[in-house]
Write an enzyme that holds these catalytic residues in place. Sequence first.
Site, PDB file in Angstrom:
ATOM      1  N   HIS A  69       0.844  -1.204   0.000  1.00  0.00           N
ATOM      2  CA  HIS A  69       0.000   0.000   0.000  1.00  0.00           C
ATOM      3  C   HIS A  69       0.878   1.253   0.000  1.00  0.00           C
ATOM      4  O   HIS A  69       1.897   1.306   0.683  1.00  0.00           O
ATOM      5  CB  HIS A  69      -0.921  -0.010   1.228  1.00  0.00           C
ATOM      6  CG  HIS A  69      -2.038   0.984   1.086  1.00  0.00           C
ATOM      7  ND1 HIS A  69      -1.836   2.329   1.257  1.00  0.00           N
ATOM      8  CD2 HIS A  69      -3.345   0.827   0.762  1.00  0.00           C
ATOM      9  CE1 HIS A  69      -2.988   2.965   1.046  1.00  0.00           C
ATOM     10  NE2 HIS A  69      -3.924   2.066   0.748  1.00  0.00           N
ATOM     11  N   GLU A 114      -4.103   1.458  -7.605  1.00  0.00           N
ATOM     12  CA  GLU A 114      -4.499   2.475  -6.622  1.00  0.00           C
ATOM     13  C   GLU A 114      -3.560   3.677  -6.692  1.00  0.00           C
ATOM     14  O   GLU A 114      -2.576   3.757  -5.955  1.00  0.00           O
ATOM     15  CB  GLU A 114      -4.502   1.876  -5.217  1.00  0.00           C
ATOM     16  CG  GLU A 114      -5.071   2.826  -4.194  1.00  0.00           C
ATOM     17  CD  GLU A 114      -5.328   2.143  -2.873  1.00  0.00           C
ATOM     18  OE1 GLU A 114      -6.492   1.899  -2.571  1.00  0.00           O
ATOM     19  OE2 GLU A 114      -4.364   1.848  -2.160  1.00  0.00           O
TER      20      GLU A 114
END
Length: 223
Positions: A100, A149
């Site tokens: 992430h 993302e």
Amino acid sequence: MDNPKKVLIVANWKSNKTQAEAIDWLSAMSKLKDLDLSNKEIVVCPSFIHLSPMKSYIEDQALPIKLGAQNISSFDEGAYTGEVNGKQIRELADYVLIGHSERRRYVAETEEMLMEKVKMAKQWNLKVIFCADNQNSLIPDGASIVTYEPPNAISPAPADTPENAEKAAKIFKAKAPFEAILYGGSVVSANVSLFLKMSNIDGVLVGKASLDPKEFYEIIQNA
Ligand code: PGA
């Protein structure tokens, strides 16, 4: 509107919720049992400390929810103070988020560490949801699910467009036979179907909007 393909809807709670709040959220999700989820898989990734009580609650109530961890140690069990390893996670969860952008940015995770983490996850039979900042991001071998993302689409920034996300998803699929490509970044109940109607997008990773059970339930309904 119902989407015929199997979709993966993943909640990333980040560093939010007390244990009581986590259980309240699950309790509010009991109405999921009334939905047709035959083409939907729901995964929640809470802080490590909530995995055990949430697993018990999910099993007791037979909720259609799987658990994921938000991180995994790049080391095996042993003298690594503060780390949570794959063997420990495997007892409680089926999935793990790796790569992430917030972990790359705030705790300086490197490509090399991410490769080790994916290796550990595979060793312990955890499904890796690997987060890629853009279509050129390096995806370590063993990552079966990739989330496109872009960091500048994470809330409170506006979401990327479904067209850009579709373009990135297509590029990933041309690189390797990934099991699924997700989109992440400011997904809410009002835009989830726009992403999921793209043919190469198989699911969504939801941060802020997953914290509110009512909104997350609507995301699932609209997916
Ligand atoms: P967001 O976060 O939905 O709050 O934009 C998504 C994520 O960072 O996983």
